[in-house]
Design an enzyme around this catalytic site. Structure first.
Site, PDB file in Angstrom:
ATOM      1  N   CYS A 104      39.236  41.058  42.807  1.00 35.91           N
ATOM      2  CA  CYS A 104      40.354  41.674  43.518  1.00 35.91           C
ATOM      3  C   CYS A 104      40.824  42.862  42.690  1.00 35.91           C
ATOM      4  O   CYS A 104      41.505  42.690  41.677  1.00 35.91           O
ATOM      5  CB  CYS A 104      41.478  40.672  43.717  1.00 35.91           C
ATOM      6  SG  CYS A 104      42.946  41.408  44.457  1.00 35.91           S
ATOM      7  N   ASP A 269      43.654  44.457  54.171  1.00 40.69           N
ATOM      8  CA  ASP A 269      44.121  44.979  52.886  1.00 40.69           C
ATOM      9  C   ASP A 269      44.960  46.220  53.148  1.00 40.69           C
ATOM     10  O   ASP A 269      44.503  47.176  53.771  1.00 40.69           O
ATOM     11  CB  ASP A 269      42.923  45.323  52.000  1.00 40.69           C
ATOM     12  CG  ASP A 269      43.308  45.532  50.544  1.00 40.69           C
ATOM     13  OD1 ASP A 269      44.452  45.961  50.285  1.00 40.69           O
ATOM     14  OD2 ASP A 269      42.470  45.269  49.665  1.00 40.69           O
TER      15      ASP A 269
END
Length: 356
Positions: A104, A269
């Site tokens: 991430c 996202d």
């Protein structure tokens, strides 16, 4: 009405009821919920073993923290753990709406600030303008550089990725409702499928988010069924994390290029996606569209936030020619919270609402 100045304690709850303490941050608009205390012990001698343990034994707790009513379908989380790597300062496991990821990028950028400011790593030397922090992610060791002053973070954060590479380019994938679609697959700590949204009759800057999410989701499922992924270091990393739709502007330019990342269970996202930028840079370098140390700017189609990325050196990942990619962005603190996890909570496994 008089404003309460202080609420010094949690609401009434049974003795022994689990309480999770968290700190919330965001990078480019994408949230990161860092667990400070209250998470039960995570077993495993390696970071990947710990990741398996969380998925197999602690998934209900992951759902209760990430999903409604304590979180939302696009929440992201981080668990800090010990690493087996001697060069790592800390290990980290990442949580999302479906499970645990292998990397991430926006989380790494936020964690760089957090672990420096909260003294979880040795302080930088006096007068240092940047602190180096080595985070062990499930994909491998990621080096983070935190701009600082007086030992405290300030300004942007950057990281150097694990070896990133192009797995496949110009694949023809049969996508239900879309026909044959040209897909690239890149690895930046996680595998993504990349598609020029214009080939789907969409525009990442102006199309409805729901239409982009629906298209990306069906592409992800098609690639999963038609393409076998391979990672030379560990097959546990060989899974497709999601699809990134782009504006198709892959050749080097001083102008930002825009994309939207849809991953896990149709999670969006809000940042340009750190691991996605890494994989996209690897693909552009593989195609000869950029050179080493040419900095590109990447823009989120949902928030307009910006990351920069560049390939800083060539390397290898098994049989693949790879690059180390530097990604830079700005992380922010948003607050702290404590959550009571009551056994009789009827929503103990959380739930999902799809609202686009």
């Amino acid at each position: 009405m008089e404003v309460l100045q202080e609420i010094p304690q949690l609401p009434p709850h049974a003795s022994g009821t689990p309480v999770l303490s968290v700190l919330d941050m965001h990078t480019g608009g994408e949230p990161l919920r860092i667990v400070l205390a209250g998470w039960p012990e995570i077993e495993g001698s390696t970071l990947l073993a710990k990741r398996r343990y969380v998925l197999e034994h602690q998934d209900p707790l992951r759902r209760r923290l990430m999903l409604e009513p304590r979180g939302h379908r696009d929440m992201y989380g981080a668990l800090l753990v010990r690493s087996e790597l001697p060069d790592a300062h800390l290990g980290v496991l990442f949580l999302h709406n479906e499970g645990c990821s292998s990397m991430c990028g926006h989380g790494v950028l936020a964690l760089g600030r957090f672990v420096l400011d909260y003294g979880l790593v040795p302080p930088p030397p006096p007068g240092a303008l940047e602190a180096e922090i080595r985070l062990h992610c499930p994909c491998g060791l990621v080096t983070t550089f935190v701009e600082c002053e007086g030992g405290r973070s300030r300004g942007p954060v950057r990281f150097h990725s694990v070896p990133a590479f192009a797995l496949a380019t110009d694949l023809m994938v049969d996508v239900p409702g879309k026909g044959k679609v040209v897909v690239d697959i890149g690895y930046g700590g996680a595998f993504y499928a990349f598609v020029n949204a214009k080939r789907l009759g969409l525009d990442v800057c102006s199309s409805k988010t729901k239409d982009l999410v629906d298209a990306a989701t069906v592409i992800t499922e098609a690639v999963k069924t038609q393409v076998k992924l391979h990672h030379p270091d560990n097959e546990e990393l060989a899974f497709l994390y999601g699809t990134i739709l782009t504006d198709g502007n892959d050749a080097f330019s001083e102008e930002p290029t825009t994309n939207i990342c849809v991953f896990a269970d149709a999670q969006v996202d809000r940042s340009p996606t750190g691991s996605g930028v890494t994989a996209r840079i690897a693909l552009q370098y593989h195609k000869g569209l950029i050179q080493l140390n040419q900095t590109r700017t990447f823009k989120s189609s949902t928030t307009g936030s910006l990351f920069t990325g560049k390939a800083v050196k060539e390397t290898k990942c098994g049989e693949f020619k790879a690059v180390v990619v530097e990604v830079s962005g700005q992380a922010h603190y948003t607050g702290t919270a404590r959550f009571i996890i009551e056994e009789e909570d009827p929503l103990k496994n959380g739930f999902l609402l799809q609202c686009f």
